[in-house]
Design an enzyme around this catalytic site. Sequence first.
Site, PDB file in Angstrom:
ATOM      1  N   ASP A  74       0.890  -1.165   0.179  1.00  0.00           N
ATOM      2  CA  ASP A  74      -0.018  -0.073  -0.021  1.00  0.00           C
ATOM      3  C   ASP A  74       0.979   1.063  -0.154  1.00  0.00           C
ATOM      4  O   ASP A  74       2.064   1.108   0.423  1.00  0.00           O
ATOM      5  CB  ASP A  74      -0.978  -0.130   1.121  1.00  0.00           C
ATOM      6  CG  ASP A  74      -0.317   0.212   2.519  1.00  0.00           C
ATOM      7  OD1 ASP A  74       0.871  -0.376   2.545  1.00  0.00           O
ATOM      8  OD2 ASP A  74      -0.748   0.838   3.400  1.00  0.00           O
ATOM      9  N   GLU A 139       0.089  -0.625   5.972  1.00  0.00           N
ATOM     10  CA  GLU A 139       1.029  -0.202   6.497  1.00  0.00           C
ATOM     11  C   GLU A 139       0.996   1.444   6.916  1.00  0.00           C
ATOM     12  O   GLU A 139       1.195   2.002   7.799  1.00  0.00           O
ATOM     13  CB  GLU A 139       2.348  -0.475   6.106  1.00  0.00           C
ATOM     14  CG  GLU A 139       3.604  -0.184   7.106  1.00  0.00           C
ATOM     15  CD  GLU A 139       4.294   1.112   6.938  1.00  0.00           C
ATOM     16  OE1 GLU A 139       4.880   1.448   7.984  1.00  0.00           O
ATOM     17  OE2 GLU A 139       3.810   1.813   6.165  1.00  0.00           O
TER      18      GLU A 139
END
Length: 386
Positions: A74, A139
């Site tokens: 991500d 994250e």
Amino acid sequence: MAPDPIALARDLIRCPSVTPADAGALDRVQSVLEGLGFTCHRLPFQEPGTERVDNLYARLGDKGPNFCFAGHTDVVPAGDAAAWTVDPFGGEIIDGRLYGRGAADMKGGVAAFIAAVGSFLERNGPPAGSISLLITGDEEGPAVNGTRKVLDWMAAAGERIDACLVGEPTNPRALGDMIKVGRRGSLTATLTALGAQGHTAYPHLADNPLPRLAEALHLLASSPLDMGTPHFQPSTLALTSIDVGNPASNVIPARGTARFNIRFNDLHTPESLEAHIRDVLEEVGGAWELALQTSGVAFLTPPGALSDIVAAAVEAHTGRTPELSTSGGTSDARFIKDHCPVVEFGLVGASMHKVDENVAVADLLELTAIYRTVLERWFAGAEPRT
């Protein structure tokens, strides 16, 4: 044939996987890993009130010890795309540099490790143990449906990891500058001073909370929390907002709220910091509301076998002796440290989260070689375990 880290990094950048979206990034990772012989588990999680996030755990081998690489696919939003000189999700290479959101943080690192595994297998055959990857899609976001949840699943499934390398961009200036062997903790406080609203012409009929709030913030910000430790910088307190919600100049407000963040070293715990804050509030007096949120506590992986192997591999390929550091923000290593020794090493992070994020193609290739050498040296000293 070992994957090409440049081609794989470009493929991943072209997936606009802004948290919590995956946009095909983990599909690409899984496809390449399965081609190398890994068994892959897709692990979607969703806490109430949060977005569903997809994660991946992949393992090659069924024996210990298990060397794990952790990372994320991500990315943060591109921001104003018009401010970029390239397509943020185009994966363009210009003058020897790969551009795109996630190039540094950290799709480049993910691609480099996967390519390193392929190169390791070509040169050495199956490892004397297992290689695994823990790749999350959470994250950069709240980090509640990502690495922490995958680790819980692994524990329930009997998946043990013996060492972990997190591929975050750890180097400030040049590849080989720095290895992270720990991180400071992070505590965010929302502090509200309570009073009684009134007219500014009659202050004796009101209770203005703002002088108390200002005094408390001055005391908190002006007194050093500590002077640092052998492995950590001094703890810091940064004031981030003050909100009164009062547009009128003739009204004394009933409350004033401030937010501040403390980055703390291993001299402190969330409990000791709360006690310190409350001591200051008691000294100032008045009525208060205090809400605290801890996103991670300080931790250190003491220098030892894992950091020695990574440092030696870095020096062998770059000629630099990396600094062992605990500087910077938090990372998912804060969850992994409860399971095994963990260190972090990746690309140069100077452009991460910025417009025109980019990395040197040469650094990606060199990082791949470093990761392969880490695997070779780690498994050379590993004792197989059933």
